[in-house]
Design a protein around this motif. Structure first.
Motif, PDB file in Angstrom:
ATOM      1  N   SER A 242       0.889  -1.126  -0.018  1.00  0.00           N
ATOM      2  CA  SER A 242      -0.155   0.123   0.069  1.00  0.00           C
ATOM      3  C   SER A 242       0.791   1.206  -0.005  1.00  0.00           C
ATOM      4  N   LEU A 243       0.314   2.387  -0.234  1.00  0.00           N
ATOM      5  CA  LEU A 243       0.894   3.684  -0.290  1.00  0.00           C
ATOM      6  C   LEU A 243       0.446   4.637   0.967  1.00  0.00           C
ATOM      7  N   ASN A 244       1.180   5.553   1.444  1.00  0.00           N
ATOM      8  CA  ASN A 244       0.725   6.426   2.387  1.00  0.00           C
ATOM      9  C   ASN A 244      -0.392   7.282   1.766  1.00  0.00           C
ATOM     10  N   VAL A 245      -1.465   7.606   2.652  1.00  0.00           N
ATOM     11  CA  VAL A 245      -2.571   7.881   2.301  1.00  0.00           C
ATOM     12  C   VAL A 245      -2.561   9.402   1.535  1.00  0.00           C
ATOM     13  N   ALA A 246      -1.576  10.093   1.996  1.00  0.00           N
ATOM     14  CA  ALA A 246      -1.318  11.340   1.403  1.00  0.00           C
ATOM     15  C   ALA A 246      -0.792  11.118  -0.123  1.00  0.00           C
ATOM     16  N   VAL A 247       0.038  10.397  -0.427  1.00  0.00           N
ATOM     17  CA  VAL A 247       0.425  10.026  -1.636  1.00  0.00           C
ATOM     18  C   VAL A 247      -0.774   9.381  -2.543  1.00  0.00           C
ATOM     19  N   THR A 248      -1.586   8.717  -2.015  1.00  0.00           N
ATOM     20  CA  THR A 248      -2.632   8.216  -2.685  1.00  0.00           C
ATOM     21  C   THR A 248      -3.690   9.287  -3.037  1.00  0.00           C
ATOM     22  N   ALA A 249      -3.688  10.222  -2.456  1.00  0.00           N
ATOM     23  CA  ALA A 249      -4.752  11.491  -2.787  1.00  0.00           C
ATOM     24  C   ALA A 249      -4.053  12.528  -4.059  1.00  0.00           C
ATOM     25  N   ALA A 250      -2.638  12.325  -3.667  1.00  0.00           N
ATOM     26  CA  ALA A 250      -1.964  13.165  -4.731  1.00  0.00           C
ATOM     27  C   ALA A 250      -2.228  12.404  -6.257  1.00  0.00           C
ATOM     28  N   LEU A 251      -2.323  10.955  -6.268  1.00  0.00           N
ATOM     29  CA  LEU A 251      -2.385  10.423  -7.521  1.00  0.00           C
ATOM     30  C   LEU A 251      -3.823  10.453  -7.981  1.00  0.00           C
ATOM     31  N   ILE A 252      -4.675  10.538  -7.154  1.00  0.00           N
ATOM     32  CA  ILE A 252      -6.261  10.780  -7.668  1.00  0.00           C
ATOM     33  C   ILE A 252      -6.228  12.280  -7.947  1.00  0.00           C
ATOM     34  N   ALA A 253      -5.642  12.962  -7.406  1.00  0.00           N
ATOM     35  CA  ALA A 253      -5.731  14.409  -7.553  1.00  0.00           C
ATOM     36  C   ALA A 253      -5.346  14.644  -9.113  1.00  0.00           C
ATOM     37  N   PHE A 254      -4.206  14.070  -9.659  1.00  0.00           N
ATOM     38  CA  PHE A 254      -3.551  14.372 -10.713  1.00  0.00           C
ATOM     39  C   PHE A 254      -3.700  13.126 -11.790  1.00  0.00           C
ATOM     40  N   ARG A 255      -4.754  12.300 -11.447  1.00  0.00           N
ATOM     41  CA  ARG A 255      -4.953  11.214 -12.508  1.00  0.00           C
ATOM     42  C   ARG A 255      -5.463  11.730 -13.692  1.00  0.00           C
TER      43      ARG A 255
END
Length: 255
Positions: A242-255
Motif C-alpha cells: 500500500s501507499l501512504n494516504v497522502a500519496v494516494t490522494a496526490a495520485l487521485i488529484a492528478f489522475r
C-alpha cells in the motif's frame, strides 16, 4: 434550520457556518497575509503582552475590515477550543472554498464534480498534505467530517503549506450521512481495493465521483465501505502492499 426561521436569520446562520476559526500567532498572521483570505473577527486575550507580531496581526486585521475583540482567557479558550496552544490569538476567517457539504450540493449537484472523502484520517501532517495535493490538482472538494478525523490546527496549516486557505473544504458532521446525501444526487462512491477489477488510471466515472481515503492503519471503515458502489486499485510492484494516504490522494488529484 427550522422552517419557520426568517430568511435573514438563515443567511446569518449560513454565514457563521462558513467561517473557519484558526488560532496561534504565526498561523493567524500567515492567514491574514494571504490576499485571498478575508477576516470577520480577530479575537485577542486581554492578558496579552505587547509584541511585534501582535501589532502586525492587529494592523492587517483592521486593514481588512475585521472587528477586533478582547476577551479574558476563559472566553478566548471557548473560541479557539485550544487554550494550551492559542497563544492568546484566534481569528474567524472568510474563505471562498470553506463551506458545508449541503451548501456545495446545492450549488453543484448537477455538475460532474470530483471529491475526496476523508474517513478517519487522524494524522495532521497527512491531512495537510492531502489538502495541498487536492488544492493543486483536479479536486473540487475535500469532504472533512467533524467527528473521527483530525481537525484543522496549526500542524495541518503548516503541512498544507498555506494552501488550506484556498482549498475547497466541505464540512460535514458524519461522513456516512454526507455520502448518502451525495448518492441521492447520483454521485458514485469509490474506494481503493487491491482486489478491484479497474485500476485508478483506467477508471472513467460517468458523472460525479467521490474517492474515499481511509484511516492510516485500518483503511476505510465498514460503515463507509458498504456505501461504495465503485472500487479501483493502484498497481503495486516489488511486493509493496500500500501507499501512504497522502500519496494516494496526490495520485487521485492528478489522475
Amino acid at each position: 434550520m427550522n422552517k419557520t426561521d426568517s430568511e435573514a436569520y438563515r443567511d446569518k446562520k449560513r454565514f457563521f457556518e462558513n467561517l473557519l476559526t484558526v488560532y496561534g500567532r504565526k498561523p493567524v498572521l500567515e492567514a491574514l497575509q494571504d490576499p485571498a483570505v478575508g477576516v470577520y473577527r480577530l479575537h485577542l486575550a486581554e492578558s496579552n503582552k505587547s509584541a511585534d507580531i501582535l501589532e502586525d496581526i492587529i494592523a492587517i486585521a483592521r486593514d481588512k475590515g475585521a472587528e477586533v475583540l478582547y476577551h479574558n482567557r476563559q472566553a478566548l479558550s471557548r473560541i479557539s477550543k485550544n487554550a494550551k496552544q492559542d497563544q492568546g490569538v484566534a481569528a474567524d476567517l472568510v474563505l471562498r472554498g470553506y463551506k458545508t457539504h449541503d451548501a456545495f450540493l446545492k450549488d453543484a449537484a448537477a455538475t460532474p464534480f470530483t471529491l475526496l472523502a476523508l474517513d478517519n484520517i487522524n494524522n495532521p501532517q497527512n491531512l495537510g498534505m492531502i489538502i495541498r495535493s487536492a488544492c493543486a490538482g483536479n479536486i473540487d472538494g475535500i469532504l472533512l467530517p467533524q467527528k473521527g478525523s483530525a481537525q484543522i490546527d496549526p500542524l495541518v496549516i503548516k503541512a498544507s503549506a498555506g494552501t488550506l486557505f484556498r482549498a475547497p473544504i466541505l464540512r460535514c458532521t458524519h461522513l456516512a450521512t454526507a455520502l448518502k446525501d451525495f448518492q441521492q444526487h447520483g454521485a458514485d462512491i469509490c474506494c481503493l481495493s487491491s482486489h478491484a477489477r479497474h485500476t485508478l488510471k483506467d477508471f472513467q466515472p460517468q458523472g460525479a465521483c467521490i474517492y474515499v481515503l481511509g484511516n492510516e492503519t485500518e483503511g476505510v471503515s465498514q460503515e463507509v465501505e458498504k456505501l461504495c458502489n465503485q472500487r479501483v486499485r493502484i498497481p503495486m510492484n516489488n511486493g509493496v502492499e500500500s501507499l501512504n494516504v497522502a500519496v494516494t490522494a496526490a495520485l487521485i488529484a492528478f489522475r
